[in-house]
Write a protein that holds these residues in place. Structure first.
Motif, PDB file in Angstrom:
ATOM      1  N   ASN A 239      54.362  60.728  46.086  1.00 27.03           N
ATOM      2  CA  ASN A 239      54.673  60.446  47.492  1.00 27.03           C
ATOM      3  C   ASN A 239      54.059  59.137  47.978  1.00 27.03           C
ATOM      4  OD1 ASN A 239      56.269  62.808  48.170  1.00 27.03           O
ATOM      5  ND2 ASN A 239      54.374  63.978  47.932  1.00 27.03           N
ATOM      6  N   ASP A 240      53.776  58.241  47.045  1.00 29.09           N
ATOM      7  CA  ASP A 240      53.278  56.896  47.375  1.00 29.09           C
ATOM      8  C   ASP A 240      52.013  56.964  48.223  1.00 29.09           C
ATOM      9  OD1 ASP A 240      55.485  56.017  46.016  1.00 29.09           O
ATOM     10  OD2 ASP A 240      56.667  55.540  47.797  1.00 29.09           O
TER      11      ASP A 240
ATOM     12  N   ALA B 185      69.551  77.198  40.049  1.00 33.06           N
ATOM     13  CA  ALA B 185      68.492  77.663  40.951  1.00 33.06           C
ATOM     14  C   ALA B 185      67.494  76.563  41.290  1.00 33.06           C
ATOM     15  CB  ALA B 185      67.757  78.852  40.333  1.00 33.06           C
ATOM     16  N   THR B 186      67.438  75.508  40.474  1.00 29.13           N
ATOM     17  CA  THR B 186      66.490  74.426  40.733  1.00 29.13           C
ATOM     18  C   THR B 186      66.992  73.454  41.786  1.00 29.13           C
ATOM     19  OG1 THR B 186      67.371  73.049  38.935  1.00 29.13           O
ATOM     20  CG2 THR B 186      65.598  74.594  38.382  1.00 29.13           C
ATOM     21  N   GLY B 187      68.229  73.654  42.270  1.00 26.68           N
ATOM     22  CA  GLY B 187      68.726  72.840  43.376  1.00 26.68           C
ATOM     23  C   GLY B 187      69.633  71.711  42.937  1.00 26.68           C
ATOM     24  N   ILE B 188      70.431  71.220  43.900  1.00 26.42           N
ATOM     25  CA  ILE B 188      71.346  70.113  43.655  1.00 26.42           C
ATOM     26  C   ILE B 188      70.854  68.851  44.369  1.00 26.42           C
ATOM     27  CG2 ILE B 188      73.727  69.305  43.816  1.00 26.42           C
ATOM     28  CD1 ILE B 188      73.336  71.686  41.953  1.00 26.42           C
ATOM     29  N   GLU B 189      70.800  68.885  45.686  1.00 24.91           N
ATOM     30  CA  GLU B 189      70.370  67.708  46.444  1.00 24.91           C
ATOM     31  C   GLU B 189      68.855  67.510  46.391  1.00 24.91           C
ATOM     32  OE1 GLU B 189      71.869  67.598  50.378  1.00 24.91           O
ATOM     33  OE2 GLU B 189      73.932  68.047  49.805  1.00 24.91           O
ATOM     34  N   ARG B 190      68.121  68.579  46.432  1.00 28.98           N
ATOM     35  CA  ARG B 190      66.653  68.533  46.334  1.00 28.98           C
ATOM     36  C   ARG B 190      66.037  67.575  47.353  1.00 28.98           C
ATOM     37  NH1 ARG B 190      65.281  68.384  39.885  1.00 28.98           N
ATOM     38  NH2 ARG B 190      66.126  70.419  39.340  1.00 28.98           N
ATOM     39  N   LEU B 191      66.304  67.817  48.598  1.00 25.73           N
ATOM     40  CA  LEU B 191      65.772  66.972  49.660  1.00 25.73           C
ATOM     41  C   LEU B 191      64.259  67.070  49.771  1.00 25.73           C
ATOM     42  CD1 LEU B 191      68.476  67.664  52.406  1.00 25.73           C
ATOM     43  CD2 LEU B 191      68.386  65.774  50.753  1.00 25.73           C
ATOM     44  N   TRP B 192      63.688  68.079  49.132  1.00 31.30           N
ATOM     45  CA  TRP B 192      62.246  68.284  49.184  1.00 31.30           C
ATOM     46  C   TRP B 192      61.477  67.442  48.166  1.00 31.30           C
ATOM     47  CZ3 TRP B 192      61.409  69.839  44.255  1.00 31.30           C
ATOM     48  CH2 TRP B 192      62.470  70.501  43.608  1.00 31.30           C
ATOM     49  N   ARG B 193      62.170  66.752  47.298  1.00 27.77           N
ATOM     50  CA  ARG B 193      61.481  66.043  46.214  1.00 27.77           C
ATOM     51  C   ARG B 193      60.538  64.983  46.781  1.00 27.77           C
ATOM     52  NH1 ARG B 193      65.215  64.936  41.010  1.00 27.77           N
ATOM     53  NH2 ARG B 193      63.129  64.766  40.140  1.00 27.77           N
ATOM     54  N   MET B 194      59.548  64.626  45.957  1.00 33.78           N
ATOM     55  CA  MET B 194      58.535  63.685  46.421  1.00 33.78           C
ATOM     56  C   MET B 194      59.140  62.299  46.644  1.00 33.78           C
ATOM     57  SD  MET B 194      56.286  62.871  43.015  1.00 33.78           S
ATOM     58  CE  MET B 194      56.956  62.012  41.595  1.00 33.78           C
ATOM     59  N   LYS B 195      58.472  61.522  47.529  1.00 35.16           N
ATOM     60  CA  LYS B 195      58.912  60.162  47.803  1.00 35.16           C
ATOM     61  C   LYS B 195      58.643  59.268  46.599  1.00 35.16           C
ATOM     62  CE  LYS B 195      57.776  60.421  52.747  1.00 35.16           C
ATOM     63  NZ  LYS B 195      56.873  59.882  53.789  1.00 35.16           N
ATOM     64  N   GLN B 196      59.613  58.443  46.273  1.00 33.72           N
ATOM     65  CA  GLN B 196      59.438  57.417  45.245  1.00 33.72           C
ATOM     66  C   GLN B 196      60.198  56.167  45.692  1.00 33.72           C
ATOM     67  OE1 GLN B 196      60.690  59.757  41.685  1.00 33.72           O
ATOM     68  NE2 GLN B 196      58.698  59.168  40.853  1.00 33.72           N
TER      69      GLN B 196
ATOM     70  N   LYS C 186      45.593  76.574  27.428  1.00 33.15           N
ATOM     71  CA  LYS C 186      45.355  77.966  27.779  1.00 33.15           C
ATOM     72  C   LYS C 186      46.044  78.350  29.080  1.00 33.15           C
ATOM     73  CE  LYS C 186      40.924  78.118  25.351  1.00 33.15           C
ATOM     74  NZ  LYS C 186      39.465  78.383  25.465  1.00 33.15           N
ATOM     75  N   SER C 187      46.445  77.352  29.847  1.00 32.70           N
ATOM     76  CA  SER C 187      47.243  77.575  31.050  1.00 32.70           C
ATOM     77  C   SER C 187      48.080  76.333  31.294  1.00 32.70           C
ATOM     78  CB  SER C 187      46.358  77.873  32.268  1.00 32.70           C
ATOM     79  OG  SER C 187      45.543  76.760  32.579  1.00 32.70           O
ATOM     80  N   ILE C 188      49.178  76.496  31.996  1.00 39.63           N
ATOM     81  CA  ILE C 188      50.083  75.386  32.288  1.00 39.63           C
ATOM     82  C   ILE C 188      50.389  75.399  33.780  1.00 39.63           C
ATOM     83  CG2 ILE C 188      52.418  74.484  31.943  1.00 39.63           C
ATOM     84  CD1 ILE C 188      52.298  75.499  29.087  1.00 39.63           C
ATOM     85  N   VAL C 189      50.238  74.252  34.416  1.00 38.20           N
ATOM     86  CA  VAL C 189      50.499  74.127  35.844  1.00 38.20           C
ATOM     87  C   VAL C 189      51.565  73.069  36.075  1.00 38.20           C
ATOM     88  CG1 VAL C 189      49.517  73.545  38.105  1.00 38.20           C
ATOM     89  CG2 VAL C 189      48.139  74.807  36.440  1.00 38.20           C
ATOM     90  N   SER C 190      52.493  73.367  36.960  1.00 35.61           N
ATOM     91  CA  SER C 190      53.472  72.379  37.412  1.00 35.61           C
ATOM     92  C   SER C 190      53.520  72.467  38.931  1.00 35.61           C
ATOM     93  CB  SER C 190      54.862  72.655  36.822  1.00 35.61           C
ATOM     94  OG  SER C 190      55.815  71.734  37.333  1.00 35.61           O
ATOM     95  N   SER C 191      53.197  71.363  39.605  1.00 28.60           N
ATOM     96  CA  SER C 191      53.192  71.366  41.068  1.00 28.60           C
ATOM     97  C   SER C 191      53.394  69.944  41.564  1.00 28.60           C
ATOM     98  CB  SER C 191      51.879  71.940  41.614  1.00 28.60           C
ATOM     99  OG  SER C 191      50.799  71.084  41.303  1.00 28.60           O
ATOM    100  N   ARG C 192      53.889  69.829  42.784  1.00 30.21           N
ATOM    101  CA  ARG C 192      54.076  68.536  43.428  1.00 30.21           C
ATOM    102  C   ARG C 192      54.011  68.719  44.941  1.00 30.21           C
ATOM    103  NH1 ARG C 192      53.437  66.576  39.189  1.00 30.21           N
ATOM    104  NH2 ARG C 192      54.635  64.999  38.065  1.00 30.21           N
ATOM    105  N   SER C 193      53.574  67.674  45.625  1.00 32.61           N
ATOM    106  CA  SER C 193      53.688  67.642  47.074  1.00 32.61           C
ATOM    107  C   SER C 193      55.119  67.254  47.434  1.00 32.61           C
ATOM    108  CB  SER C 193      52.702  66.633  47.671  1.00 32.61           C
ATOM    109  OG  SER C 193      51.372  67.025  47.431  1.00 32.61           O
TER     110      SER C 193
ATOM    111  N   ALA D   7      62.249  74.612  44.887  1.00 32.76           N
ATOM    112  CA  ALA D   7      61.095  73.884  44.361  1.00 32.76           C
ATOM    113  C   ALA D   7      60.342  74.711  43.328  1.00 32.76           C
ATOM    114  CB  ALA D   7      60.163  73.493  45.508  1.00 32.76           C
ATOM    115  N   LEU D   8      60.111  75.994  43.626  1.00 30.75           N
ATOM    116  CA  LEU D   8      59.409  76.851  42.669  1.00 30.75           C
ATOM    117  C   LEU D   8      60.221  77.051  41.405  1.00 30.75           C
ATOM    118  CD1 LEU D   8      57.838  79.558  45.018  1.00 30.75           C
ATOM    119  CD2 LEU D   8      56.641  77.764  43.744  1.00 30.75           C
ATOM    120  N   ALA D   9      61.547  77.148  41.529  1.00 27.61           N
ATOM    121  CA  ALA D   9      62.397  77.265  40.346  1.00 27.61           C
ATOM    122  C   ALA D   9      62.289  76.016  39.486  1.00 27.61           C
ATOM    123  CB  ALA D   9      63.845  77.506  40.764  1.00 27.61           C
TER     124      ALA D   9
END
Length: 423
Positions: free
Chosen positions: A35-36, A393-404, A244-251, A265-267
């Motif tokens: 998100n810059d 389920a992961t979305g098409i437009e994905r307006l929630w994606r982070m700023k780039q 031992k664990s895997i995390v995937s997350s974004r603002s 987003a969770l999908a």
């Protein structure tokens, strides 16, 4: 006696941007976080301007304009591909290699003909020729000495990118110029304690009594001491250890209020975590989904919700992971809030070929076709680019994606963004 070398890409993210924009050579370059938000990489010129790592971008806006700083959004697909090219080049030049991070690799130079320092210079030149990325190489009889030599090579222009502590007539001269907080294996807490004792550099630490180091810094500190003294304690690993664990997350790029967007987003994060899970040959027995609001909105208390969903059968099947994430979301979603971040964490990981099954699940809940389906999907995405195939389920437009807003093109991974050459 083994001979280790550490190859480290110089200002890696900024250098990747310069490979495809050579007009930026000698111009300050910075790369921003998700998100810059903050500065996460700086060229040498940007460092000279006083731009600090982690500094918020808005604080530097005036400095960016005044000095014509080239500012980029993080482009992880580009950096990951360039890293793979560097590591493949190194692997073809030395007997053994351990990829330590996205921009670092340990190498064994045992058995190679000729002078090791000259060989390291040849390796450096070959990487630059094949990838366009400058690297520094440090040599030593242990990994810790190689790491120290690499740091000295990066900060001393007289080294021309290569420094060797192996066979050096006075290695303590170089170690005395390595600050104690910069020694590999010594963290912030131990460095503060050592400074209080008057130990401010690597050479002084090397001279400490082993008994005191073992008592004060446990066996990890003792290994660092012995390695600085030339006694190998940390072997070259054949491959990265399984996580031992895997995390995937974004603002999010903008506040998210709807449950549908959070579900997308969770999908997406569950799908990405599933790819990582399959890449290391593991399955997961538990998925935790979490969502958060911003902590910086005045007058509104922050909210953070998380729920762990135990899976009936340990799996790496993406649809199963998405269903678990959506089930967890139903437990933690609160309407009327502005959510800033979401993600998933996979835990209870085990090898796919050694997973524990329940006696009550006969046959297993996951169907035989699931594994080849995921394998095919991963192969297509690896061949044609990230998310060439993805679940709806992961979305098409994905307006929630982070700023780039300042992202450079995906020069090496997307056909439509290949660099153009005009003659």
């Amino acid at each position: 006696m083994p001979l280790f070398a550490l190859a480290d890409c110089n200002n890696f993210f900024a250098s990747c941007e310069r490979v495809f924009a050579p007009h930026l050579n000698n111009r300050p370059v910075v790369v921003l976080s998700n998100n810059d938000g903050c500065v996460i990489a700086r060229s040498a010129e940007a460092k000279a301007l006083g731009i600090k790592m982690g500094q918020p971008a808005f604080e530097c806006a005036g400095l960016f304009r005044k000095h014509q700083v080239a500012v980029f959004s993080s482009n992880y697909a580009l950096y990951g591909d360039m890293s793979a090219r560097v590591m493949a080049t190194l692997a073809g030049l030395v007997p053994r290699i351990e990829v330590y991070s996205i921009d670092e690799a340990f190498m064994l130079l045992d058995g190679l003909p000729g002078d090791p320092t000259a060989r390291a210079r040849d390796i450096r030149a070959e990487v630059l020729q094949r990838t366009g990325l400058p690297i520094s190489i440090g040599l030593g009889t242990t990994k810790t000495l190689a790491k120290a030599a690499n740091r000295y090579a990066k900060t001393n222009p007289a080294c021309s990118g290569v420094c060797s502590l192996a066979g050096h007539p006075d290695p303590d001269l170089i170690l005395s110029r390595i600050a104690i907080e910069d020694v590999w294996g010594i963290g912030r807490r131990h460095s503060a304690r050592l400074k209080a004792r008057g130990v401010t550099h690597a050479a002084a630490f090397k001279a400490l009594p082993a008994e005191w180091v073992r008592k004060a810094m446990t066996v990890v500190g003792l290994h660092t001491l012995l390695e600085l003294q030339g006694v190998p304690c940390i072997p070259l690993e054949n491959g990265p250890a399984a996580k031992k664990s895997i995390v995937s997350s974004r603002s999010f790029g903008k506040p998210v209020t709807s449950r549908a967007e959070l579900a997308e987003a969770l999908a997406s994060h569950a799908a990405r975590a599933g790819e990582k899970l399959r890449a290391q040959g593991s399955v997961t027995a538990c998925l935790m989904a979490f969502i958060q609001t911003s902590h910086f909105i005045q007058g509104r208390p922050a909210y953070s919700g998380a729920f762990s969903q135990v899976l009936p059968v340990a799996t790496s099947h993406t649809p199963d992971l998405i269903r678990a994430a959506h089930s967890a979301l139903s437990r933690i979603f609160k309407p009327g809030l502005d959510y800033k971040k979401a993600g998933v964490m996979l835990s209870g990981l085990e090898r796919a070929d050694q997973r524990q099954l329940s006696l009550l699940d006969l046959p297993p809940l996951d169907r035989p076709r699931n594994k080849p389906l995921m394998r095919t999907m991963d192969a297509i995405n690896a061949r044609w680019g990230k998310e060439t195939l993805r679940l709806a389920a992961t979305g098409i437009e994905r307006l929630w994606r982070m700023k780039q807003g300042r992202r450079s093109p995906l020069y090496t991974t997307v056909w439509g963004e290949l660099a153009e050459v005009r003659a």
